[in-house]
Design a protein around this motif. Structure first.
Motif, PDB file in Angstrom:
ATOM      1  N   ASP A 158     -29.026  22.069 -18.476  1.00 42.48           N
ATOM      2  CA  ASP A 158     -30.392  22.046 -18.341  1.00 42.48           C
ATOM      3  C   ASP A 158     -30.784  23.569 -18.259  1.00 42.48           C
ATOM      4  O   ASP A 158     -30.537  24.171 -17.070  1.00 42.48           O
ATOM      5  N   ALA A 159     -31.203  24.434 -19.273  1.00 44.40           N
ATOM      6  CA  ALA A 159     -31.353  25.793 -19.249  1.00 44.40           C
ATOM      7  C   ALA A 159     -32.677  25.984 -18.275  1.00 44.40           C
ATOM      8  O   ALA A 159     -32.691  26.992 -17.948  1.00 44.40           O
ATOM      9  N   THR A 160     -33.366  24.977 -17.914  1.00 43.34           N
ATOM     10  CA  THR A 160     -34.573  25.361 -17.179  1.00 43.34           C
ATOM     11  C   THR A 160     -34.321  25.242 -15.715  1.00 43.34           C
ATOM     12  O   THR A 160     -35.031  25.558 -14.794  1.00 43.34           O
ATOM     13  N   ALA A 161     -33.142  24.694 -15.428  1.00 44.13           N
ATOM     14  CA  ALA A 161     -32.929  24.459 -13.862  1.00 44.13           C
ATOM     15  C   ALA A 161     -32.202  25.418 -13.208  1.00 44.13           C
ATOM     16  O   ALA A 161     -32.097  25.570 -11.760  1.00 44.13           O
ATOM     17  N   GLY A 162     -31.581  26.536 -14.044  1.00 44.09           N
ATOM     18  CA  GLY A 162     -30.650  27.267 -13.292  1.00 44.09           C
ATOM     19  C   GLY A 162     -31.510  28.611 -12.718  1.00 44.09           C
ATOM     20  O   GLY A 162     -32.860  28.917 -13.200  1.00 44.09           O
ATOM     21  N   GLY A 163     -30.943  29.243 -11.680  1.00 49.26           N
ATOM     22  CA  GLY A 163     -31.778  30.422 -11.275  1.00 49.26           C
ATOM     23  C   GLY A 163     -30.988  31.564 -11.270  1.00 49.26           C
ATOM     24  O   GLY A 163     -29.878  31.630 -11.521  1.00 49.26           O
ATOM     25  N   SER A 164     -31.620  32.902 -11.437  1.00 53.12           N
ATOM     26  CA  SER A 164     -30.887  34.037 -11.404  1.00 53.12           C
ATOM     27  C   SER A 164     -30.085  34.195 -12.819  1.00 53.12           C
ATOM     28  O   SER A 164     -29.165  34.824 -12.825  1.00 53.12           O
ATOM     29  N   GLY A 165     -30.769  33.735 -13.855  1.00 50.61           N
ATOM     30  CA  GLY A 165     -30.086  33.555 -15.185  1.00 50.61           C
ATOM     31  C   GLY A 165     -29.021  32.635 -15.468  1.00 50.61           C
ATOM     32  O   GLY A 165     -28.468  32.778 -16.530  1.00 50.61           O
ATOM     33  N   SER A 166     -28.526  31.977 -14.198  1.00 47.35           N
ATOM     34  CA  SER A 166     -27.505  31.014 -14.493  1.00 47.35           C
ATOM     35  C   SER A 166     -27.836  29.725 -15.085  1.00 47.35           C
ATOM     36  O   SER A 166     -29.097  29.450 -15.045  1.00 47.35           O
ATOM     37  N   GLY A 167     -26.987  28.877 -15.608  1.00 44.58           N
ATOM     38  CA  GLY A 167     -27.553  27.680 -15.847  1.00 44.58           C
ATOM     39  C   GLY A 167     -26.826  26.282 -15.151  1.00 44.58           C
ATOM     40  O   GLY A 167     -25.897  26.624 -14.546  1.00 44.58           O
ATOM     41  N   ILE A 168     -27.432  25.205 -15.416  1.00 43.00           N
ATOM     42  CA  ILE A 168     -26.964  24.084 -14.674  1.00 43.00           C
ATOM     43  C   ILE A 168     -26.313  23.126 -15.701  1.00 43.00           C
ATOM     44  O   ILE A 168     -27.217  22.680 -16.583  1.00 43.00           O
ATOM     45  N   GLY A 169     -24.991  22.744 -15.464  1.00 43.54           N
ATOM     46  CA  GLY A 169     -24.364  21.803 -16.217  1.00 43.54           C
ATOM     47  C   GLY A 169     -24.404  20.608 -15.721  1.00 43.54           C
ATOM     48  O   GLY A 169     -24.338  20.276 -14.394  1.00 43.54           O
ATOM     49  N   HIS A 170     -24.408  19.525 -16.563  1.00 43.33           N
ATOM     50  CA  HIS A 170     -24.215  18.175 -16.265  1.00 43.33           C
ATOM     51  C   HIS A 170     -23.424  17.461 -16.774  1.00 43.33           C
ATOM     52  O   HIS A 170     -22.874  17.717 -17.913  1.00 43.33           O
ATOM     53  N   LEU A 171     -22.538  16.357 -16.021  1.00 42.52           N
ATOM     54  CA  LEU A 171     -21.530  15.692 -16.701  1.00 42.52           C
ATOM     55  C   LEU A 171     -21.573  14.281 -16.276  1.00 42.52           C
ATOM     56  O   LEU A 171     -21.619  13.999 -15.017  1.00 42.52           O
ATOM     57  N   LEU A 172     -21.795  13.512 -17.182  1.00 46.65           N
ATOM     58  CA  LEU A 172     -21.732  11.913 -16.852  1.00 46.65           C
ATOM     59  C   LEU A 172     -20.549  11.368 -17.089  1.00 46.65           C
ATOM     60  O   LEU A 172     -20.062  11.432 -18.327  1.00 46.65           O
ATOM     61  N   ILE A 173     -20.114  10.517 -16.293  1.00 45.76           N
ATOM     62  CA  ILE A 173     -18.965   9.715 -16.412  1.00 45.76           C
ATOM     63  C   ILE A 173     -19.425   8.157 -16.086  1.00 45.76           C
ATOM     64  O   ILE A 173     -19.868   7.917 -14.858  1.00 45.76           O
ATOM     65  N   MET A 174     -18.815   7.438 -17.139  1.00 49.22           N
ATOM     66  CA  MET A 174     -19.476   5.976 -16.963  1.00 49.22           C
ATOM     67  C   MET A 174     -18.797   5.030 -17.934  1.00 49.22           C
ATOM     68  O   MET A 174     -18.047   5.470 -18.878  1.00 49.22           O
ATOM     69  N   GLU A 175     -18.255   3.772 -17.377  1.00 52.78           N
ATOM     70  CA  GLU A 175     -17.669   3.035 -18.131  1.00 52.78           C
ATOM     71  C   GLU A 175     -18.484   2.000 -18.795  1.00 52.78           C
ATOM     72  O   GLU A 175     -19.576   1.755 -18.748  1.00 52.78           O
TER      73      GLU A 175
END
Length: 285
Positions: A158-175
């Motif tokens: 999510d490029a819009t969620a990071g601060g100070s130029g950093s990015g927030i990555g997401h990992l979904l794990i599901m069966e």
């Protein structure tokens, strides 16, 4: 399209795609004898041994009833309209080819680069488009259930969620449910993983059933290893490209059975293997 056996120095199979199939924009192996062919509108599977199998078998059993042509080409599903204009980065299937995952990148309505994944079930013929740049499947028992669970992992940024130029990555794990195991043994997990750049995004996800590890590698060289069942971070590195000549970006990767990690290819021509040694919490590159 032609397939050659380099050791035997002979052609194994070939196919000529007609105009009604369309131009292939992405292809990859999905098992030892099947190649996935992706066009702008459809997904096909091509069994490279089909011609030999048909020549050695009965004409009455050449696969026509299952939708497979005599040259081994089978139409699997249509791409959703939501995948129009998406550049395909990867295609994966689960062990039984019941669940299929088509991942790529495209532009949102505001022009930002977004990840889109089309998840398709062959059992009910339904598709759904999710947020996601890269993903993978694995079939393995859980700590509390000896039956193999069909686990999907999907990563995005999510490029819009990071601060100070950093990015927030997401990992979904599901069966995901299957006909043989409709009841889940593990709960759904949503894990936040850091990326060094706001415009970074995952390009490869690999799962080791032996070590129970998920490895995620991003375009700009971030890497993280997560435990499948606990979701805890085992190791991470913000720049695995630091040791490679020429820098650049990583544009693809695949699972490495030997190390339990991922082998990646960079734009500078560098090939990197990302993994954690057994019993260690440090990343090897």
């Amino acid at each position: 399209m032609q397939v050659f056996d380099l050791d035997a120095k002979k052609k194994v199979s070939s196919i000529t795609l007609t105009d009604d199939v369309g131009a292939v924009t992405f292809w990859c192996w999905i098992d030892d004898e099947t190649i996935a062919l992706i066009t702008e509108t459809d997904v096909f599977h091509w069994n490279v041994n089909a011609i030999n199998d048909n020549n050695n078998g009965d004409d009455d059993n050449n696969g026509a009833s299952s939708g497979i042509s005599s040259d081994g080409l089978q139409h699997i599903f249509n791409r959703s309209d939501d995948m129009d204009g998406v550049q395909i980065l990867s295609y994966n299937t689960d062990k039984d080819k019941c669940w299929l995952m088509l991942c790529g990148i495209g532009r949102g309505v505001d022009g930002t680069l977004t990840g889109k994944t089309l998840l398709h079930s062959t059992e009910n013929g339904a598709s759904r488009v999710l947020d996601g740049h890269a993903g993978a499947f694995v079939s393995m028992p859980t700590p509390d259930d000896p039956r193999p669970s069909n686990i999907m992992c999907l990563a995005w940024n999510d490029a819009t969620a990071g601060g100070s130029g950093s990015g927030i990555g997401h990992l979904l794990i599901m069966e995901l449910p299957t006909e043989s195991k409709p009841d889940p043994s593990i709960g759904r997990q949503h894990i936040v993983i850091p990326f060094s750049s706001q415009h970074d995004f995952p390009v490869a996800v690999g799962i080791s059933p032996e070590r129970k590890h998920i490895t995620v590698v991003s375009s700009r060289g971030s890497a993280v290893v997560v435990d499948v069942f606990s979701g805890s971070t085992i190791a991470s590195n913000e720049n695995i490209l630091a040791k490679s000549e020429g820098g650049g970006v990583i544009f693809g990767g695949t699972c490495c059975c030997e190390s339990g990690g991922i082998v990646c290819v960079g734009s500078s021509g560098s090939v990197l293997r990302v993994s954690t040694p057994p019993g260690d919490s440090a990343l090897e590159e």
